[in-house]
Every structure is written in structure tokens, then in C-alpha cells.
Design a protein around this motif. Sequence first.
Motif, PDB file in Angstrom:
ATOM      1  N   VAL A   1       0.843  -1.195   0.000  1.00 33.32           N
ATOM      2  CA  VAL A   1       0.000   0.000   0.000  1.00 33.32           C
ATOM      3  C   VAL A   1       0.882   1.250   0.000  1.00 33.32           C
ATOM      4  N   LEU A   2       0.621   2.138  -0.951  1.00 34.61           N
ATOM      5  CA  LEU A   2       1.371   3.388  -1.059  1.00 34.61           C
ATOM      6  C   LEU A   2       0.587   4.545  -0.457  1.00 34.61           C
ATOM      7  N   HIS A   3      -0.712   4.628  -0.770  1.00 27.85           N
ATOM      8  CA  HIS A   3      -1.599   5.651  -0.220  1.00 27.85           C
ATOM      9  C   HIS A   3      -2.932   5.011   0.124  1.00 27.85           C
ATOM     10  N   GLN A   4      -3.564   5.536   1.174  1.00 21.95           N
ATOM     11  CA  GLN A   4      -4.880   5.038   1.543  1.00 21.95           C
ATOM     12  C   GLN A   4      -5.729   6.191   2.049  1.00 21.95           C
ATOM     13  N   SER A   5      -6.939   6.293   1.500  1.00 21.41           N
ATOM     14  CA  SER A   5      -7.892   7.306   1.918  1.00 21.41           C
ATOM     15  C   SER A   5      -9.097   6.609   2.534  1.00 21.41           C
ATOM     16  N   TYR A   6      -9.714   7.273   3.511  1.00 20.71           N
ATOM     17  CA  TYR A   6     -10.834   6.653   4.218  1.00 20.71           C
ATOM     18  C   TYR A   6     -12.148   7.364   3.910  1.00 20.71           C
ATOM     19  N   LEU A   7     -12.269   7.850   2.678  1.00 19.33           N
ATOM     20  CA  LEU A   7     -13.534   8.431   2.252  1.00 19.33           C
ATOM     21  C   LEU A   7     -14.587   7.331   2.143  1.00 19.33           C
ATOM     22  N   PRO A   8     -15.857   7.665   2.305  1.00 18.66           N
ATOM     23  CA  PRO A   8     -16.908   6.645   2.196  1.00 18.66           C
ATOM     24  C   PRO A   8     -16.904   5.966   0.830  1.00 18.66           C
ATOM     25  N   ALA A   9     -17.285   4.695   0.811  1.00 21.61           N
ATOM     26  CA  ALA A   9     -17.320   3.941  -0.443  1.00 21.61           C
ATOM     27  C   ALA A   9     -18.268   4.584  -1.447  1.00 21.61           C
ATOM     28  N   THR A  10     -19.356   5.232  -0.949  1.00 26.62           N
ATOM     29  CA  THR A  10     -20.306   5.870  -1.866  1.00 26.62           C
ATOM     30  C   THR A  10     -19.654   7.013  -2.647  1.00 26.62           C
ATOM     31  N   THR A  11     -18.684   7.680  -2.018  1.00 24.03           N
ATOM     32  CA  THR A  11     -17.980   8.762  -2.724  1.00 24.03           C
ATOM     33  C   THR A  11     -17.259   8.211  -3.935  1.00 24.03           C
ATOM     34  N   TRP A  12     -16.551   7.096  -3.755  1.00 22.75           N
ATOM     35  CA  TRP A  12     -15.817   6.504  -4.869  1.00 22.75           C
ATOM     36  C   TRP A  12     -16.772   5.947  -5.930  1.00 22.75           C
ATOM     37  N   GLN A  13     -17.897   5.408  -5.491  1.00 23.25           N
ATOM     38  CA  GLN A  13     -18.892   4.913  -6.451  1.00 23.25           C
ATOM     39  C   GLN A  13     -19.416   6.060  -7.311  1.00 23.25           C
ATOM     40  N   ASN A  14     -19.647   7.198  -6.690  1.00 26.12           N
ATOM     41  CA  ASN A  14     -20.136   8.348  -7.446  1.00 26.12           C
ATOM     42  C   ASN A  14     -19.091   8.855  -8.439  1.00 26.12           C
ATOM     43  N   ILE A  15     -17.837   8.850  -8.007  1.00 22.04           N
ATOM     44  CA  ILE A  15     -16.769   9.307  -8.922  1.00 22.04           C
ATOM     45  C   ILE A  15     -16.678   8.379 -10.121  1.00 22.04           C
ATOM     46  N   ARG A  16     -16.738   7.055  -9.856  1.00 22.72           N
ATOM     47  CA  ARG A  16     -16.673   6.095 -10.970  1.00 22.72           C
ATOM     48  C   ARG A  16     -17.868   6.262 -11.905  1.00 22.72           C
ATOM     49  N   ALA A  17     -19.042   6.515 -11.317  1.00 30.12           N
ATOM     50  CA  ALA A  17     -20.228   6.726 -12.159  1.00 30.12           C
ATOM     51  C   ALA A  17     -20.071   7.974 -13.016  1.00 30.12           C
ATOM     52  N   ASP A  18     -19.510   9.022 -12.433  1.00 31.55           N
ATOM     53  CA  ASP A  18     -19.287  10.245 -13.213  1.00 31.55           C
ATOM     54  C   ASP A  18     -18.265  10.009 -14.326  1.00 31.55           C
ATOM     55  N   MET A  19     -17.231   9.205 -14.041  1.00 32.00           N
ATOM     56  CA  MET A  19     -16.243   8.880 -15.066  1.00 32.00           C
ATOM     57  C   MET A  19     -16.868   8.050 -16.183  1.00 32.00           C
ATOM     58  N   ARG A  20     -17.790   7.175 -15.832  1.00 34.27           N
ATOM     59  CA  ARG A  20     -18.498   6.420 -16.856  1.00 34.27           C
ATOM     60  C   ARG A  20     -19.353   7.358 -17.709  1.00 34.27           C
ATOM     61  N   GLY A  21     -19.963   8.358 -17.060  1.00 31.19           N
ATOM     62  CA  GLY A  21     -20.761   9.330 -17.794  1.00 31.19           C
ATOM     63  C   GLY A  21     -19.944  10.117 -18.792  1.00 31.19           C
ATOM     64  N   VAL A  22     -18.659  10.336 -18.497  1.00 32.18           N
ATOM     65  CA  VAL A  22     -17.778  11.027 -19.444  1.00 32.18           C
ATOM     66  C   VAL A  22     -17.736  10.265 -20.766  1.00 32.18           C
ATOM     67  N   VAL A  23     -17.685   8.919 -20.674  1.00 34.91           N
ATOM     68  CA  VAL A  23     -17.549   8.094 -21.874  1.00 34.91           C
ATOM     69  C   VAL A  23     -18.878   7.930 -22.598  1.00 34.91           C
ATOM     70  N   THR A  24     -19.981   7.836 -21.851  1.00 30.47           N
ATOM     71  CA  THR A  24     -21.274   7.577 -22.491  1.00 30.47           C
ATOM     72  C   THR A  24     -21.931   8.830 -23.054  1.00 30.47           C
ATOM     73  N   THR A  25     -21.683  10.002 -22.404  1.00 27.08           N
ATOM     74  CA  THR A  25     -22.373  11.216 -22.854  1.00 27.08           C
ATOM     75  C   THR A  25     -21.431  12.389 -23.120  1.00 27.08           C
ATOM     76  N   GLY A  26     -20.143  12.209 -22.810  1.00 35.06           N
ATOM     77  CA  GLY A  26     -19.219  13.330 -22.863  1.00 35.06           C
ATOM     78  C   GLY A  26     -18.355  13.381 -24.099  1.00 35.06           C
ATOM     79  N   THR A  27     -17.228  14.071 -23.965  1.00 38.98           N
ATOM     80  CA  THR A  27     -16.347  14.360 -25.096  1.00 38.98           C
ATOM     81  C   THR A  27     -15.769  13.129 -25.783  1.00 38.98           C
ATOM     82  N   PRO A  28     -15.453  12.013 -25.077  1.00 39.91           N
ATOM     83  CA  PRO A  28     -14.813  10.902 -25.786  1.00 39.91           C
ATOM     84  C   PRO A  28     -15.771   9.758 -26.138  1.00 39.91           C
ATOM     85  N   ARG A  29     -17.086  10.027 -26.185  1.00 39.47           N
ATOM     86  CA  ARG A  29     -18.017   8.906 -26.372  1.00 39.47           C
ATOM     87  C   ARG A  29     -17.752   8.159 -27.675  1.00 39.47           C
ATOM     88  N   TRP A  30     -17.200   8.830 -28.655  1.00 40.03           N
ATOM     89  CA  TRP A  30     -16.684   8.108 -29.820  1.00 40.03           C
ATOM     90  C   TRP A  30     -15.189   8.404 -29.888  1.00 40.03           C
TER      91      TRP A  30
END
Length: 625
Positions: free
Chosen positions: A494-523
Motif C-alpha cells: 500500500v502506497l496511499h490510503q484514503s478513508y472516504l466513504p465507499a459511496t464517494t468513490w462509487q459516485n466518482i466512478r459513475a461520473d467517469m463512466r458518464g464522461v464516456v457515455t455522454t461526454g467528449t470521448p463517447r466516440w
Amino acid sequence: MPENNSRRRIIFLKAFFVLVFVIYSTRLFSLQVFSGDYHRERALAISRRATIIPAHRGEIFDRNFDQPLVTNREAFAVSITPADVPRGMMGEVIETVSSILEIEPDEITRRLPSQYLALFHPVEIATNVSFSAVAALAERRSSLPGVTWHSRPIRYYVDSRSFSHILGYVGSITRDDLIALHNLGYQPGDIIGQAGVERYYDEILRGRRGLEVMTVDARGRRVSGRESVIHEVPEMGRNLVLTIDRNLQDLAEAALGPRVGSIVVLRPSTGEILAMVSYPWYDPNIFTTGRREDFLALVNHPHRPLLNRAIQSSFPPGSTFKMVMTAGILAENAFPRQQRILCQGQMTFGGRIWRCHPGARAQGHGLLNLFDALAQSCNIFYMVTGRDNLGIDNIIHYSRMFGLGELTGIDLPGETAGFIPTPAWKQARFHENWHHGDTMNLSIGQGFMLTTPLQMANMVAMTVNDGVIYRPHVLREVRDPITGALEMRTQPEVLHQSYLPATTWQNIRADMRGVVTTGTPRWPMNQPHVQIAGKTGTSEVGLDDRFHAWFAGFAPYNTDNNDERIAVSVIVEAANDWEWWAVFASAVVFHGYFTGQNFEQSVRTMGLQWRFDQAAAFLAARRQQ
């Protein structure tokens, strides 16, 4: 009376000669019979010469452990024992040897500094010497005191190209290295790793040299009838198995193509580097089989091929930094997730105009919430929330939480730490206060901030691992060179560890998925074969027609098994003509990895053949200009 005196003198002389004869005979008898073994051993000791037998360096494999990436080949090496060269003859010897070996006299002189002139240890001056050159040296042996040659293994890089920055190369030990490593058994003339894995794991790869003792005459020639004795048998170095996947490395290399930049593919759940490409690359064999001109061409190349851009170059992260900003905003509840900000393409603040990215400057993005702002990569949204809601202290805190601005500790030499600017740094460096404009620049990954492609991959890894970054590494295993038995396996650290709630990371991943489905790199990112999540970025370099192009992301999005996921970080530098190529290269890497297809198959399957053909034609036309 005179006769008696003469007779006595004769008798005295006879007695004297007899006495001398007896004394010498007795001494000779003593030396040969009573002390013969002692003096014989002493004479042999004086006429014995110890020769080092070089050890074969360990071989290096990719993670499949089937075919070596690096092995050894036999070749001739030429050495000079400085103390065996009579005083005043060194210049003549160097001139003759340089003409035969076709190397510059200054190069030989550089390897034989003045402090070596009393050294009885052979100093290697040339490797990979041809048999004809060795034969020419043998013909002039009587006029070349101190010059010897022997067969020795040299390093051979079977598959170099983009592997070169990972593997590195070897060369003769330098004076600085000799001073630093002398206590570890290194000696003048040793071959040592100079870069990459060869350098970092040199002590494991180098093995243990042997020692051969032979009887020689006054000219250093082996005495016939006396066998040499091996006092120490050379021991081959350990074999290394890397985390690199050869097929994925080839795929990433082809996807990047002849563009100045880098690709890193990382397994977030372990920190294993699956591929690391830096272009331009070089041929490591140049350092053992090439000419000095080839080396100078590398050193003087404008794009610095010896530089591993994945870890040794740092760049403004541009909009990829908005993932860090999103994490900070969510974790600090700095701005309501569904609240919206109006983007009109530009805004006025502090007496200047601040613009959104070039694609949105004409009309703006309109009203956006956090999800839409990340998907559309809206600069206005993040500049406002960074300045008015999150604040500079939190931005710095979350940057460091993601490991930006510090070394990752990867097991490759020469890594750079990047840079996170702070108000204290600006005051010390420029004697200026930190302003809101600095915060706005930092909020969109511009200004003084610098990151490496590996740090970008680690940033994605923390998001994937719910707040954990494992130390990235390229060594998977150490194995016995004879039996292949496993001796050591690298464990995740382990190099770094953060103790933010798991829901925070889930939301970030969902937003990153939204970048691909609806954002600039969707194609071409939004493809049916694998669900990708990530973020594009363009960082300005002060030019109107080109930028650094970034993509950092992971796949597959739709899985609960973290071991299945990979993180990919790509940068295509502004040294290239602007193509927005990071997105295309990333798409091909993701597709090829998860479908098992090579580069050509992936491009055809994704319907990108025309795009790659167009790019190849464009690059070819540029090279002809």
C-alpha cells in the motif's frame, strides 16, 4: 725462502677455491633439496596470473516466462593491464590498439585514467570485438605489453523497441559508480546496469564472477605443460520475471505509433505495470554492439529517446485533474451534487476573461451539475467551484491524497515527482501572494502543476480501489537460472490510503463512466465490447495550434471483481501535430486487452481503420516535408 712462500700461496689459493666450492655446493644442495619445495612454490606464485571469468547476467522475461526479452551472447573483449605496460609506452600501445579496434584513442584514455596506471587489474576497453581484430592484436603481441583479450558474455536484447525504457541497458562501470559501489564487490572494468531494470536490479542480475589462475612467463604467455586452475566457478545471476505482458506492450506500442508520448497500463488491485510505452524509444544493443556515432545520435536527438516519459517527464494534467476536483467536492460536500452553474463559454474575473475549453467557447455548456460538468469537461464549472467552494487548501490536500507531487516509488531509476504548487511556494519563489486566479488555474489542471503519466494511472487506481493505491512495480518474480525455481515474488504494498466513504468513490466512478457515455470521448470510447470509464484532458503549452492530449481511465466499469480491471493513462505531447490521439490510443488498448485481439484486429473490429490510415498518411507526409 721465496720458493716456500710461493708454495704456501698456491696451497692457500687451492684451499680457498676448494672452500668456496664446498660452500656453494652446500648452499645449492640446500636450495634444491631441503628448501626446493618452498622456493618452487614461491617461483610459481610470482609467475601466476589470476584472470577473472565474467559471470553471465540473469535473463529477463515478461510475465508469461516463456521467451527471454534479454539474454547473453559470447563475444571477445579486449583489456589493458596498466601496470604491465612499460613506462613511456602507454601512448604507443593506445595508438596501436585504437587503430586495430577502430575506436578513438580518447575513448581508451578515458577508460584508463591516471590513477589506474599502477593497477595490475585488467581494465576492459572494448567489447564485442571481432575475431579478425583479435587476430591482428595477436600478431603484434610482442609490441603490445599489457594487452589481453578473452571471450566474455555480452548482453543481447531480443525484443527492444518500446521495451527499452523498461529493460534499460548495461555498460562499463564509471568512476562515480565504482566509488559508490566498491564495498559491494564492484571492480574496475565490471559491466553494470545503466538504466531501467538492468540498473535497479543489477545486484540480482550480475551473478558472481569466477577466478582462473594460470602460470605465465615473463611476457605474460601461458607456460605450456601447466594447467590453469579454476579457483572460483562463476555463478550466473538470477532470472527476473517482469509484470509486463508482451502482447499488451506490443498493442500499446502500435496504438501510440510514432508520436512523442507515453502509455501506462496498470493493474489497480496489485500495482503491477502491465505495459509501459515511451516514444521515441531506442535499441539497447547500441551500447554493446553499436558505434559511438549511434550513441551520440541518441544523445543529440531533439526528442530525447533515452528519456522514459512515463516516469521521467511531467506535464500539466489538464482536465484529467477534474477527477481529483470531483473527489474533493463530493468528500467535502463543497457544492451540492445536483446544483447547477451556468457556462456561457467564458467569464470575467479579476480584470481578465476566463474561457472554457476550445470546443465550448462559442456558446458554452449552459446549465450543468457536477455530473454534466465532468462529462462535458467544463472549465467554468470547476474554476468557480474551486475558487468559491472547495478552496486552495482542500485542492492541495486532495491532490496529495491521490499521490500527486511525490514519487510513486516504482522499481525503475530516475523517476520524477511532479509538482503541486502552494501559496507558500509561490511566495518563496516569486515573492508574490497566492490569488484566486491561481486557484482557478489549478482547478482545471493548469498553471504550475506537473504530473507524470504513471501518477495519472495511480490516480485512476485510487478511484477503482475505493481509496487505495498500491506501489507500482515491474518486477513480478525472481527465479533460479538453472532450475527455474521461484525464489521471490513481489507482494502488493500500500502506497496511499484514503478513508472516504465507499459511496464517494462509487459516485466518482459513475461520473467517469458518464464522461464516456455522454461526454467528449463517447466516440470511440463508448464501445460494446467493454465498458470504459475515464477522463480526457488537454493541457495548454502556450501554443494556439497544439496541446498535450491526455486520457486516464479504467475498464471494465460493470464488474465487482477488481482483479479484472486495468487502468490506462495516455499522453500525446504537444511536440506532435494536434490529433487528439490519446483517446484513440486508449480505446484500442482497452479493446485489444479485453477481446484478446492484436492491434490490426482491434482497429478493424472497432471501425477505426480509416482513422489510423489517415493518421499514418498524415505523419508520412509531414516526415517528407
